[in-house]
Design a protein around this motif. Structure first.
Motif, short mmCIF file in Angstrom:
data_model
loop_
_atom_site.label_atom_id
_atom_site.label_comp_id
_atom_site.label_asym_id
_atom_site.label_seq_id
_atom_site.Cartn_x
_atom_site.Cartn_y
_atom_site.Cartn_z
N LEU A 76 0.83 -1.21 0.00
CA LEU A 76 0.00 0.00 0.00
C LEU A 76 0.86 1.26 0.00
O LEU A 76 0.54 2.25 -0.65
CB LEU A 76 -0.94 0.01 1.21
CG LEU A 76 -2.05 -1.05 1.19
CD1 LEU A 76 -2.83 -1.03 2.50
CD2 LEU A 76 -2.99 -0.84 0.01
N PHE A 77 1.95 1.20 0.74
CA PHE A 77 2.85 2.35 0.79
C PHE A 77 3.28 2.76 -0.61
O PHE A 77 3.27 3.94 -0.97
CB PHE A 77 4.09 2.01 1.63
CG PHE A 77 5.05 3.15 1.78
CD1 PHE A 77 4.94 4.03 2.83
CD2 PHE A 77 6.05 3.37 0.83
CE1 PHE A 77 5.81 5.10 2.97
CE2 PHE A 77 6.92 4.43 0.94
CZ PHE A 77 6.80 5.31 2.02
N LYS A 78 3.62 1.74 -1.42
CA LYS A 78 4.08 2.03 -2.78
C LYS A 78 2.93 2.32 -3.74
O LYS A 78 3.04 3.16 -4.63
CB LYS A 78 4.93 0.86 -3.30
CG LYS A 78 6.26 0.76 -2.55
CD LYS A 78 7.01 -0.53 -2.86
CE LYS A 78 8.22 -0.64 -1.92
NZ LYS A 78 8.95 -1.91 -2.08
N VAL A 80 -0.11 3.57 -3.12
CA VAL A 80 -0.92 4.76 -2.84
C VAL A 80 -0.02 5.89 -2.33
O VAL A 80 -0.05 6.22 -1.13
CB VAL A 80 -2.03 4.46 -1.81
CG1 VAL A 80 -3.06 5.60 -1.78
CG2 VAL A 80 -2.73 3.15 -2.09
N PRO A 81 0.77 6.48 -3.21
CA PRO A 81 1.73 7.50 -2.75
C PRO A 81 1.06 8.73 -2.16
O PRO A 81 1.69 9.50 -1.44
CB PRO A 81 2.51 7.86 -4.03
CG PRO A 81 1.68 7.37 -5.15
CD PRO A 81 0.86 6.23 -4.65
#
Lengths: 243, 243
Positions: A76-78, A80-81
């Motif tokens: 998700l970190f990558k 949904v910047p």
């Protein structure tokens, strides 16, 4: 581990069959099958290791849950910047919800391979998700984080984690904003009006008021999109207060 | 990333200094220093990436927290083979408590390297722990799980995670048992008496009653140990009910 291995292996359903079952579920060859035997051992068998510690899939659930959370977090970190900490946390909790984990475990028919002394129809509804978590724990012990990640991508993220769907249906900035207003007992108003201007296609504009003060504006091609865009702007403008 | 890299690098404190600061903190050479720049960027700088997403350490906290939880989980799983799911969860929450993370961040003096537009003395108490989590997130992005794990072992587990201390001081089976009784409104009684028998050193025995029924007994060389042993036995005997 010798005695324990014998006990667990003796419960094998038709010898080498368990290996091929695992291979099919995992998509790779397991190295130490003992970890997976534990992942399918219910505590009703009352198996203990040499030191008297109970052997069942329950401890593996703890480990699998942690690995699942980590892999989903990094995805998700990558993916949904633009999502902040609170937003990512909410997204993750949707992906790893009890309901979703149960569906994943059910799809893989994990329950078919459980060794138990109580009838399987007496298990609670969460058995499927618990077995799924335990399986991930076993993968970690057997092959490390890399294979865990690979398995979670193949079985969870690629088939089920659709960011747009999660963003659109599951959490919207509008709902996050409204939730916050309700909690804080603040008044808000989304004023929507047509504002096509010189564009070729119809556009809508939104003015978002918080306690009668305009806190954000946005334009888009649908009322819903314009509201969401406005709420997102307000959300970030107010983020110190909201999260 | 070009523009962003320039913005972040231009804020560097004395050029190559940041690299050596990092090397000292990390214990290994960072590959992509940009991740670490973000881990030390406060949102008050109002830096945005090319797509308009806010750049600060806050998102990295989410990632670092997840990695820290996973590594601690795998450590506890292996280090405490007798702990069940609920027990391991409680142990982990002690290790990754806000208080503990703040101490870890403070020890590394992470706050000295933060780039911010607000005075550092206006940060809340949790800034230290937040920076520590963000740093772990940056390590994951830069070098993957393996280096994350290595860093967490060196900085958290090896110096601070003493299982016996955690077991003895932080969580005791006696306190878990008492907690459960209070929640369930059940009566309990630890009856302690000397019972040295034929042993050379003094021994104590404990009978633990739950609603007047003896549910566990144990003997040990001190009153405290005997109580703990008894509570542990009761805890496992009743574990379906307790957890």
């Amino acid at each position: 581990m010798g005695v324990l291995r014998n006990i667990l292996n003796s419960r094998s359903d038709k010898g080498g069959n368990f290996f091929s079952v695992l291979y099919k579920i995992l998509g790779f060859k397991p190295k130490n099958i003992l970890h997976y035997r534990k992942a399918f051992t219910h505590r009703s068998l009352n198996i203990k290791d040499e030191k008297g510690n109970a052997v069942s899939f329950e401890r593996l659930e703890f480990l699998g849950d942690a690995m699942l959370s980590a892999v989903i977090a990094s995805h998700l970190f990558k993916a949904v910047p633009g999502g902040n900490e609170g937003y990512l946390t909410k997204m993750r909790s949707k992906v790893v919800s009890r309901k979703h984990l149960n569906e994943l475990g059910k799809d893989l028919k994990l329950i078919d391979h459980v060794q138990t002394n109580i009838p399987k129809d007496q298990f609670g509804a969460n058995i499927h998700g618990n077995l799924f978590e335990a399986l991930i724990g076993a993968i970690y012990l057997d092959r490390g984080y890399k294979y865990c990640k690979r398995f979670i991508y193949e079985r969870v993220i690629d088939p089920y984690v659709d960011i747009e769907q999660l963003e659109g249906q599951v959490i919207s900035y509008k709902s996050l904003f409204i939730e916050w207003c309700q909690k804080e007992k603040r008044e808000f108003d989304f004023e929507v009006y047509e504002d096509t201007g010189n564009d070729e296609i119809k556009h809508f504009a939104v003015k978002l008021r918080l306690d009668d003060k305009v806190v954000a504006k946005a334009r888009a091609t649908s009322k819903k999109k314009a509201e969401e865009k406005t709420a997102k702007r307000a959300y970030y403008a107010l983020q110190n207060k909201i999260t």
